[in-house]
Motif scaffolding. Structure first.
Motif, PDB file in Angstrom:
ATOM      1  N   ARG A   7      33.445  48.192  33.599  1.00 37.02           N
ATOM      2  CA  ARG A   7      33.746  47.906  32.193  1.00 37.02           C
ATOM      3  C   ARG A   7      34.315  49.149  31.535  1.00 37.02           C
ATOM      4  N   TYR A   8      35.373  48.946  30.754  1.00 32.63           N
ATOM      5  CA  TYR A   8      35.837  49.996  29.853  1.00 32.63           C
ATOM      6  C   TYR A   8      35.522  49.474  28.452  1.00 32.63           C
ATOM      7  N   GLY A   9      34.398  49.867  27.900  1.00 26.39           N
ATOM      8  CA  GLY A   9      33.986  49.298  26.608  1.00 26.39           C
ATOM      9  C   GLY A   9      33.796  47.798  26.743  1.00 26.39           C
ATOM     10  N   GLU A  10      34.535  47.034  25.935  1.00 24.55           N
ATOM     11  CA  GLU A  10      34.407  45.569  25.956  1.00 24.55           C
ATOM     12  C   GLU A  10      35.158  44.944  27.136  1.00 24.55           C
ATOM     13  N   LEU A  11      36.073  45.705  27.705  1.00 24.10           N
ATOM     14  CA  LEU A  11      36.972  45.130  28.723  1.00 24.10           C
ATOM     15  C   LEU A  11      36.325  45.142  30.115  1.00 24.10           C
ATOM     16  N   LEU A  12      36.281  43.950  30.729  1.00 26.42           N
ATOM     17  CA  LEU A  12      35.777  43.853  32.101  1.00 26.42           C
ATOM     18  C   LEU A  12      36.968  44.029  33.041  1.00 26.42           C
ATOM     19  N   ALA A  13      37.134  45.240  33.540  1.00 31.26           N
ATOM     20  CA  ALA A  13      38.320  45.554  34.367  1.00 31.26           C
ATOM     21  C   ALA A  13      38.152  45.049  35.786  1.00 31.26           C
ATOM     22  N   LEU A  14      36.935  45.055  36.303  1.00 29.54           N
ATOM     23  CA  LEU A  14      36.660  44.497  37.629  1.00 29.54           C
ATOM     24  C   LEU A  14      35.409  43.643  37.543  1.00 29.54           C
ATOM     25  N   PRO A  50      49.130  41.560  39.817  1.00 29.57           N
ATOM     26  CA  PRO A  50      49.907  41.875  38.615  1.00 29.57           C
ATOM     27  C   PRO A  50      49.308  43.043  37.842  1.00 29.57           C
ATOM     28  N   SER A  51      50.093  43.566  36.946  1.00 28.63           N
ATOM     29  CA  SER A  51      49.656  44.685  36.125  1.00 28.63           C
ATOM     30  C   SER A  51      48.351  44.340  35.407  1.00 28.63           C
ATOM     31  N   GLY A  52      47.421  45.267  35.458  1.00 28.76           N
ATOM     32  CA  GLY A  52      46.178  45.097  34.712  1.00 28.76           C
ATOM     33  C   GLY A  52      45.074  44.375  35.468  1.00 28.76           C
ATOM     34  N   CYS A  53      45.293  44.063  36.754  1.00 31.66           N
ATOM     35  CA  CYS A  53      44.258  43.317  37.493  1.00 31.66           C
ATOM     36  C   CYS A  53      43.188  44.235  38.081  1.00 31.66           C
ATOM     37  N   GLY A  54      43.350  45.534  37.878  1.00 29.60           N
ATOM     38  CA  GLY A  54      42.272  46.444  38.281  1.00 29.60           C
ATOM     39  C   GLY A  54      42.498  47.143  39.618  1.00 29.60           C
ATOM     40  N   LYS A  55      43.732  47.141  40.107  1.00 27.12           N
ATOM     41  CA  LYS A  55      44.015  47.777  41.401  1.00 27.12           C
ATOM     42  C   LYS A  55      43.680  49.274  41.350  1.00 27.12           C
ATOM     43  N   THR A  56      44.204  49.943  40.331  1.00 26.50           N
ATOM     44  CA  THR A  56      43.958  51.385  40.209  1.00 26.50           C
ATOM     45  C   THR A  56      42.482  51.655  39.965  1.00 26.50           C
ATOM     46  N   THR A  57      41.858  50.802  39.184  1.00 25.18           N
ATOM     47  CA  THR A  57      40.426  50.990  38.922  1.00 25.18           C
ATOM     48  C   THR A  57      39.644  50.907  40.227  1.00 25.18           C
ATOM     49  N   LEU A  58      39.976  49.933  41.069  1.00 24.31           N
ATOM     50  CA  LEU A  58      39.275  49.806  42.349  1.00 24.31           C
ATOM     51  C   LEU A  58      39.531  51.029  43.230  1.00 24.31           C
ATOM     52  N   ASP A  61      48.273  55.092  45.420  1.00 26.72           N
ATOM     53  CA  ASP A  61      48.437  54.259  44.226  1.00 26.72           C
ATOM     54  C   ASP A  61      49.920  54.081  43.918  1.00 26.72           C
ATOM     55  N   GLU A  62      50.478  52.950  44.324  1.00 26.07           N
ATOM     56  CA  GLU A  62      51.903  52.653  44.151  1.00 26.07           C
ATOM     57  C   GLU A  62      52.767  53.862  44.502  1.00 26.07           C
ATOM     58  N   PRO A  63      52.586  54.428  45.693  1.00 27.22           N
ATOM     59  CA  PRO A  63      53.248  55.705  45.991  1.00 27.22           C
ATOM     60  C   PRO A  63      54.763  55.602  46.034  1.00 27.22           C
ATOM     61  N   THR A 121      49.974  48.119  45.513  1.00 24.25           N
ATOM     62  CA  THR A 121      51.373  47.756  45.279  1.00 24.25           C
ATOM     63  C   THR A 121      51.479  46.500  44.414  1.00 24.25           C
ATOM     64  N   HIS A 122      52.644  46.371  43.746  1.00 23.98           N
ATOM     65  CA  HIS A 122      52.994  45.132  43.053  1.00 23.98           C
ATOM     66  C   HIS A 122      53.832  44.222  43.941  1.00 23.98           C
ATOM     67  N   SER A 123      54.288  44.769  45.066  1.00 24.33           N
ATOM     68  CA  SER A 123      55.319  44.088  45.838  1.00 24.33           C
ATOM     69  C   SER A 123      54.731  43.312  47.012  1.00 24.33           C
TER      70      SER A 123
HETATM   71  N1  LIG Z   1      40.328  54.520  31.187  1.00 24.46           N
HETATM   72  C1  LIG Z   1      40.499  53.294  30.705  1.00 24.46           C
HETATM   73  N2  LIG Z   1      39.998  52.949  29.511  1.00 24.46           N
HETATM   74  C2  LIG Z   1      40.129  51.708  29.023  1.00 24.46           C
HETATM   75  N3  LIG Z   1      40.771  50.701  29.663  1.00 24.46           N
HETATM   76  C3  LIG Z   1      41.288  50.989  30.860  1.00 24.46           C
HETATM   77  C4  LIG Z   1      41.189  52.287  31.450  1.00 24.46           C
HETATM   78  N4  LIG Z   1      41.800  52.252  32.653  1.00 24.46           N
HETATM   79  C5  LIG Z   1      42.264  51.004  32.812  1.00 24.46           C
HETATM   80  N5  LIG Z   1      41.968  50.244  31.744  1.00 24.46           N
HETATM   81  C6  LIG Z   1      42.261  48.819  31.577  1.00 24.46           C
HETATM   82  O1  LIG Z   1      41.633  48.156  32.679  1.00 24.46           O
HETATM   83  C7  LIG Z   1      42.460  47.103  33.165  1.00 24.46           C
HETATM   84  C8  LIG Z   1      42.763  47.378  34.622  1.00 24.46           C
HETATM   85  O2  LIG Z   1      43.584  48.525  34.686  1.00 24.46           O
HETATM   86  P1  LIG Z   1      44.141  49.108  36.056  1.00 24.46           P
HETATM   87  O3  LIG Z   1      44.996  50.271  35.736  1.00 24.46           O
HETATM   88  O4  LIG Z   1      43.023  49.312  36.993  1.00 24.46           O
HETATM   89  O5  LIG Z   1      45.025  47.879  36.558  1.00 24.46           O
HETATM   90  P2  LIG Z   1      46.230  47.867  37.591  1.00 24.46           P
HETATM   91  O6  LIG Z   1      46.152  46.573  38.299  1.00 24.46           O
HETATM   92  O7  LIG Z   1      46.205  49.098  38.422  1.00 24.46           O
HETATM   93  O8  LIG Z   1      47.486  47.896  36.634  1.00 24.46           O
HETATM   94  P3  LIG Z   1      48.960  48.484  36.896  1.00 24.46           P
HETATM   95  O9  LIG Z   1      49.502  47.712  38.045  1.00 24.46           O
HETATM   96  O10 LIG Z   1      49.681  48.217  35.607  1.00 24.46           O
HETATM   97  O11 LIG Z   1      48.812  49.945  37.202  1.00 24.46           O
HETATM   98  C9  LIG Z   1      43.703  47.103  32.287  1.00 24.46           C
HETATM   99  O12 LIG Z   1      43.526  46.113  31.279  1.00 24.46           O
HETATM  100  C10 LIG Z   1      43.735  48.491  31.696  1.00 24.46           C
HETATM  101  O13 LIG Z   1      44.361  48.505  30.437  1.00 24.46           O
END
Ligand SMILES: Nc1ncnc2c1ncn2[C@@H]1O[C@H](COP(=O)(O)OP(=O)(O)OP(=O)(O)O)[C@@H](O)[C@H]1O
Length: 266
Positions: A24-31, A49-57, A167-169, A200-202
């Motif tokens: 969680r990032y505050g209210e947002l459930l990223a994973l 897709p963008s925002g699905c949490g790949k980088t977070t994972l 990460d998307e190298p 990757t997105h691809s």
């Molecule tokens: N440090 C942070 N604080 C608050 N929200 C965050 C933070 N990092 C990521 N998020 C949010 O968490 C969600 C997942 O982000 P993340 O970067 O992991 O996704 P992603 O799939 O890697 O996206 P992209 O392909 O655009 O890089 C997104 O809605 C993003 O805005």
């Protein structure tokens, strides 16, 4: 969760074990409740897709982000912080611009106390592995994007990590350079046999590279499918099997209604 394959067993021998991880990032459930077991030497692509949490994972595995719930382990040990066993390569190179390629490659080993002979060997070995042996004395600003990314890979490998996190190298590279680097990365992976987690997105990139493709969706970020990529190596991008696998994954995204910006051939 629908899967194409049975999940690997919950084994301490897994190179990476993600167990019920939520971030969680505050209210947002990223994973949301992510379970994933990656065996040593597997090549895994996180696709979505963008925002699905790949980088977070990836950051959870790297130890940069701590799960709000659940746990992440490497070889049975809890991941609590970044460590030299996990190397990271980012889209934006992550090189020190004030250091030459040689000194960038030697940076981690130098911190660990390697002597000058070892540092020379390390710079020679890894610059050669990525085809930059003639550019050891160049600075990152003097290199093309593809060369900078080769240097970043060499720098990560020089620390001899078990696990390489990318990460998307190749996301910022032109299509031809991207394809060359994909091929070079596979050669390096086959030589070094690292466990590799690649964001990757691809779809086409994931199908060309991975043993397993983790199909993710957003809001909240979760794993929708784990696809075993059974196409024999070496792979051919123009083979029917490649197109069929791309289409299979495309349909998985369409089925989830979350195709985003992923397209075969992208
Ligand atoms: N440090 C942070 N604080 C608050 N929200 C965050 C933070 N990092 C990521 N998020 C949010 O968490 C969600 C997942 O982000 P993340 O970067 O992991 O996704 P992603 O799939 O890697 O996206 P992209 O392909 O655009 O890089 C997104 O809605 C993003 O805005």
């Amino acid at each position: 969760m629908a899967t194409d394959s049975q999940e690997s067993s919950h084994s301490d021998a897994a190179a990476i074990s993600i167990q019920g991880v939520e971030v969680r990032y505050g209210e947002l459930l990223a994973l949301q409740k992510v379970n994933l077991h990656i065996q040593p030497r597997e090549f895994i692509c996180l696709l979505g897709p963008s925002g699905c949490g790949k980088t977070t994972l990836l950051n959870v595995i790297a130890g940069f982000v701590h799960p709000t719930n659940g746990r992440a382990l490497t070889y049975g040990r809890a991941i609590e912080e970044p460590g030299p066993d996990r190397g990271m390569v980012f889209q934006e190179y992550g090189l020190f611009p004030w250091l030459t390629v040689r000194k960038n490659i030697q940076y981690g080993p130098k911190l660990k106390g390697s002597c000058s002979t070892e540092l020379d060997e390390i710079a020679n070995k890894y610059s050669k592995m990525v085809g930059l042996e003639r550019f050891c004395d160049s600075y990152p600003g003097q290199l093309s994007g593809g060369m900078r990314q080769r240097a970043a890979i060499a720098r990560a490998l020089a620390n001899q990590p078990n696990i390489l996190l990318m990460d998307e190298p190749f996301g910022a590279l032109d299509a031809m350079t991207r394809q060359s680097l994909q091929e070079e990365l596979l050669q390096i992976w086959e030589l070094e046999r690292k466990t590799l987690v690649f964001v990757t997105h691809s779809i086409a990139e994931a199908v060309f590279l991975a043993d397993k493709i983790i199909v993710m969706s957003a809001h909240p970020g979760r794993i929708e499918h784990i696809v075993d990529n059974t196409i024999a190596r070496p792979r051919n991008r123009t083979a029917d099997a490649h197109f069929q696998m791309c289409r299979h994954i495309e349909l998985l995204f369409q089925g989830a209604g979350k195709c985003g910006n992923t397209r075969p051939g992208e």
